[in-house]
Scaffold this active site. Structure first.
Site, short mmCIF file in Angstrom:
data_model
loop_
_atom_site.label_atom_id
_atom_site.label_comp_id
_atom_site.label_asym_id
_atom_site.label_seq_id
_atom_site.Cartn_x
_atom_site.Cartn_y
_atom_site.Cartn_z
N HIS A 62 -33.25 -89.34 -2.47
CA HIS A 62 -32.16 -88.45 -2.07
C HIS A 62 -31.37 -88.05 -3.30
O HIS A 62 -31.20 -88.86 -4.21
CB HIS A 62 -31.23 -89.15 -1.06
N ASP A 97 -34.89 -89.19 7.23
CA ASP A 97 -36.09 -88.62 7.85
C ASP A 97 -37.23 -89.61 7.98
O ASP A 97 -38.22 -89.34 8.64
CB ASP A 97 -36.58 -87.43 7.01
#
Ligand code: CMC
Length: 434
Positions: free
Chosen positions: A311, A369
């Site tokens: 991320h 996710d």
């Protein structure tokens, strides 16, 4: 860049000895920012920051992320507390208005959103222009953008009432559009929203009921879906939110701006990752193949990346992934799925990657996710709809950020500059001389 005192940064041009004091601004929490707004006027230089890794593009009071600590706050409230105690519509109110609603405000908000869930009848015709095998995200981009062609009475962005009506319409109608995109792709009739159901329950009803058979949704599955919506509701200035703000900075209407956000979300580096995780797990197929795929992800000559890992901001565990992992186990238990090969594969992949020096060094942890796709799959949602669900949830974040931007008196059209590396001026060469 040396610091002169805590409130200014001194910038020095070593070629001529000139220096400038740049103001430093402090937020309520988080890193300070150096205000470079006068930089070009004063120094004749731009800053260069492709990917905006060191650039703040706006002021905001909505969402805060501490990537090192793995903290995500909506209006100051930690995401895990909201996921446990709140529900999606209450979270929508919080994001839009800045405070949790009291009982009366909540009842009115829920009723107002619920009363906007239907789509104009003409949309049925509009849907039929798409191929049945269109990706539902393509349908979402088109149909959400088309809302502006149907709801002319709420398009004045300078009128706060119009802005709120458009915001409510988007939060309420995007799930209806998403469910219709799915029904269209499988050739089933559209199912109208039911205003006696909660937000998540109604969405599942529109997805899975048919005119021949109602869909009875279990409480745990509704709760899991509602929680997924909360976890995805906003995430600061990510690619799609920045797209919404940039599109809106020109004065474009909110439906067009949210359609732009959906387009940005579609990419596999952003919202498209949840679909990509499932595709990847299916490709890995079994636990014995994990080392091969981990090596592929580490190989700089191979474009393959472990989807659902890494991320831009979180350099510690993504707090949303923690809640998602717990929800995943609850959902599989509720459905009596004792043995889900994909979950076993995901957990083993996570274990191996988290022990691997490459991932440890780069602080690559599972993101939101990584587990959401397994929950969606267990609920019966097809892979092509995963990113659509992300869009359903994120609509409130986008529209809250859009409202905040329009209300900001310092707001101007977004217009980045560039480092030009092309040809300098030259004369046109006639065709016969080339
Ligand atoms: N697999 C393998 N290597 C990776 C991965 C990954 N998933 N993510 C980052 N890296 C490596 C990358 O190659 C680079 O290595 P090096 O320093 O040797 O060149 C280093 O880690 C830093 O990566 P980056 O690309 O500079 O980081 P970024 O902040 O630009 O990208 C990201 C962030 C999320 C796009 C990226 O981690 C990624 O592509 N992840 C996979 C896609 C994904 O799961 N996206 C969902 C994000 S969370 C949901 C959302 O907010 O949309």
């Amino acid at each position: 860049m040396p610091t002169k005192d805590p409130q200014t940064f001194t910038l020095k041009n070593n070629s001529n000895g000139n220096s400038w004091d740049l103001p430093v601004i402090e937020g309520t929490v988080g890193p300070k920012v150096i205000d470079v707004r006068r930089l070009y006027a004063d120094t004749d230089c731009f800053t260069y920051d492709p990917g905006f890794t060191s650039t703040g593009s706006c002021e905001s009071k909505i969402t805060y992320i501490d990537g090192d600590e793995g903290i995500l706050l909506y209006r100051g409230y930690p995401i895990d507390q909201l996921a446990e105690h709140s529900n999606y519509l209450e979270t929508c109110y919080l994001l839009l208005y800045g405070e949790l609603p009291n009982n009366e405000e909540k009842t009115k908000f829920v009723s107002d959103i619920t009363n906007h869930t239907m789509l104009h009848e003409q949309f049925n015709t509009f849907f039929h222009g798409f191929r049945r095998d269109a990706h539902p995200m393509a349908v979402m981009c088109g149909v959400v953008g088309a809302l502006a062609a149907f709801y002319h009475d709420s398009l004045d962005i300078n009128d706060p009432h119009h802005r709120m009506v458009s915001s409510y319409r988007l939060i309420a109608k995007v799930p209806t559009i998403a469910a219709q995109a799915y029904k269209y792709s499988i050739g089933q009739p559209f199912i109208s929203p039911r205003n006696d159901l909660g937000f998540a329950e109604n969405f599942l009803h529109m997805m899975f009921a048919t005119p021949a058979e109602d869909y009875n949704v279990s409480r745990i599955l509704c709760k899991a879906m509602d929680r997924i919506l909360i976890l995805h509701a906003d995430h600061e200035q990510n690619a799609s939110t920045s797209t919404v703000r940039l599109a809106g900075s020109s004065g474009a209407n909110p439906f067009a701006c949210i359609a732009a956000g959906i387009a940005s979300l579609w990419g596999p580096a952003h919202g498209g990752a949840n679909e990509a995780v499932l595709i990847m797990l299916n490709e890995i197929e079994n636990i014995n193949n994990i080392p091969k795929y981990v090596n592929k992800a580490k190989d700089k000559n191979d474009p393959f990346r472990l989807m659902g890992f890494g991320h831009r901001v979180y350099k510690n565990f993504d707090p949303r992934a923690k809640v998602m992992q717990q929800s995943c186990h609850e959902v599989l238990n509720e459905l009596g799925i004792k043995d889900e090969p994909l979950l076993d594969l995901a957990m083993e992949l996570e274990r191996i990657a988290l022990e691997d020096e490459y991932f440890v060094e780069r602080k690559l942890y599972p993101n939101v996710d990584f587990y959401s796709g397994i929950i969606f799959k267990a609920i019966g949602i097809p892979e092509s709809m995963f990113t659509v669900l992300f869009a359903v949830a994120r609509t409130v974040g986008w529209i809250s950020q859009w409202n905040e931007m329009i209300e900001d008196p310092t707001q101007k059209i977004g217009r980045p500059r560039q480092l030009y590396l092309g040809e300098t001026i030259r004369d046109y060469i006639p065709l016969k001389k080339r």
